[in-house]
Design a protein around this motif. Structure first.
Motif, PDB file in Angstrom:
ATOM      1  N   VAL A  17      13.037  10.951  28.134  1.00  0.00           N
ATOM      2  CA  VAL A  17      13.464   9.562  27.976  1.00  0.00           C
ATOM      3  C   VAL A  17      13.086   9.138  26.564  1.00  0.00           C
ATOM      4  N   GLY A  18      14.049   8.566  25.851  1.00  0.00           N
ATOM      5  CA  GLY A  18      13.800   8.148  24.478  1.00  0.00           C
ATOM      6  C   GLY A  18      14.504   6.840  24.152  1.00  0.00           C
ATOM      7  N   THR A  19      14.031   6.193  23.107  1.00  0.00           N
ATOM      8  CA  THR A  19      14.583   4.921  22.643  1.00  0.00           C
ATOM      9  C   THR A  19      15.201   5.139  21.273  1.00  0.00           C
ATOM     10  N   PHE A  20      16.314   4.458  21.013  1.00  0.00           N
ATOM     11  CA  PHE A  20      16.982   4.563  19.720  1.00  0.00           C
ATOM     12  C   PHE A  20      17.736   3.287  19.417  1.00  0.00           C
ATOM     13  N   HIS A  21      18.152   3.135  18.166  1.00  0.00           N
ATOM     14  CA  HIS A  21      18.999   2.018  17.744  1.00  0.00           C
ATOM     15  C   HIS A  21      20.395   2.559  17.536  1.00  0.00           C
ATOM     16  N   ASN A  22      21.390   1.918  18.156  1.00  0.00           N
ATOM     17  CA  ASN A  22      22.760   2.396  17.973  1.00  0.00           C
ATOM     18  C   ASN A  22      23.322   1.853  16.657  1.00  0.00           C
ATOM     19  N   GLY A  23      24.573   2.144  16.377  1.00  0.00           N
ATOM     20  CA  GLY A  23      25.193   1.756  15.114  1.00  0.00           C
ATOM     21  C   GLY A  23      25.302   0.254  14.909  1.00  0.00           C
ATOM     22  N   ARG A  24      25.192  -0.518  15.972  1.00  0.00           N
ATOM     23  CA  ARG A  24      25.274  -1.977  15.882  1.00  0.00           C
ATOM     24  C   ARG A  24      23.901  -2.638  15.784  1.00  0.00           C
ATOM     25  N   GLY A  25      22.859  -1.822  15.710  1.00  0.00           N
ATOM     26  CA  GLY A  25      21.509  -2.360  15.589  1.00  0.00           C
ATOM     27  C   GLY A  25      20.864  -2.723  16.908  1.00  0.00           C
ATOM     28  N   GLN A  26      21.512  -2.402  18.012  1.00  0.00           N
ATOM     29  CA  GLN A  26      20.954  -2.703  19.324  1.00  0.00           C
ATOM     30  C   GLN A  26      19.991  -1.603  19.736  1.00  0.00           C
ATOM     31  N   THR A  27      18.962  -1.976  20.467  1.00  0.00           N
ATOM     32  CA  THR A  27      18.015  -0.995  20.987  1.00  0.00           C
ATOM     33  C   THR A  27      18.530  -0.493  22.327  1.00  0.00           C
ATOM     34  N   LYS A  28      18.641   0.820  22.458  1.00  0.00           N
ATOM     35  CA  LYS A  28      19.110   1.454  23.688  1.00  0.00           C
ATOM     36  C   LYS A  28      18.098   2.496  24.132  1.00  0.00           C
ATOM     37  N   HIS A  29      18.199   2.881  25.398  1.00  0.00           N
ATOM     38  CA  HIS A  29      17.289   3.857  25.977  1.00  0.00           C
ATOM     39  C   HIS A  29      18.126   4.907  26.685  1.00  0.00           C
ATOM     40  N   THR A  30      17.738   6.162  26.556  1.00  0.00           N
ATOM     41  CA  THR A  30      18.496   7.239  27.167  1.00  0.00           C
ATOM     42  C   THR A  30      17.578   8.165  27.950  1.00  0.00           C
ATOM     43  N   ALA A  31      18.163   8.764  28.983  1.00  0.00           N
ATOM     44  CA  ALA A  31      17.484   9.786  29.774  1.00  0.00           C
ATOM     45  C   ALA A  31      18.399  10.991  29.789  1.00  0.00           C
ATOM     46  N   ALA A  32      17.884  12.155  29.412  1.00  0.00           N
ATOM     47  CA  ALA A  32      18.692  13.371  29.364  1.00  0.00           C
ATOM     48  C   ALA A  32      17.892  14.539  29.910  1.00  0.00           C
ATOM     49  N   CYS A  33      18.539  15.321  30.769  1.00  0.00           N
ATOM     50  CA  CYS A  33      17.900  16.495  31.365  1.00  0.00           C
ATOM     51  C   CYS A  33      17.957  17.659  30.384  1.00  0.00           C
ATOM     52  N   THR A  34      16.865  18.381  30.274  1.00  0.00           N
ATOM     53  CA  THR A  34      16.779  19.498  29.337  1.00  0.00           C
ATOM     54  C   THR A  34      16.972  20.848  30.020  1.00  0.00           C
ATOM     55  N   ALA A  35      17.246  20.849  31.326  1.00  0.00           N
ATOM     56  CA  ALA A  35      17.454  22.111  32.044  1.00  0.00           C
ATOM     57  C   ALA A  35      18.782  22.735  31.619  1.00  0.00           C
ATOM     58  N   PRO A  36      18.835  24.068  31.535  1.00  0.00           N
ATOM     59  CA  PRO A  36      20.084  24.735  31.166  1.00  0.00           C
ATOM     60  C   PRO A  36      21.194  24.442  32.179  1.00  0.00           C
TER      61      PRO A  36
END
Length: 61
Positions: A17-36
């Motif tokens: 789970v990580g936090t980032f700023h998108n191209g519009r300057g909004q703060t977003k949060h994502t969850a991504a599975c790392t399993a193959p």
């Protein structure tokens, strides 16, 4: 801050789970599975929703 630079990254099982700023300057949060061969990833407006998605994810791979 540049888009898609993740910070405040945590790992819950195989899901990151990580936090980032998108191209519009909004703060977003994502969850991504790392399993193959598991294509799970979601984007949320709040951190608690992303963490809940990570905690309830069940890998099909």
């Amino acid at each position: 801050m540049r888009p898609n630079r993740f910070y405040d990254v945590i790992r819950i099982g195989p899901v990151k789970v990580g936090t980032f700023h998108n191209g519009r300057g909004q703060t977003k949060h994502t969850a991504a599975c790392t399993a193959p061969k598991c294509g799970f990833s979601t984007e949320h407006n709040d951190r608690s929703a992303a963490e809940l998605a990570a905690r309830t994810h069940r890998c099909t791979a």
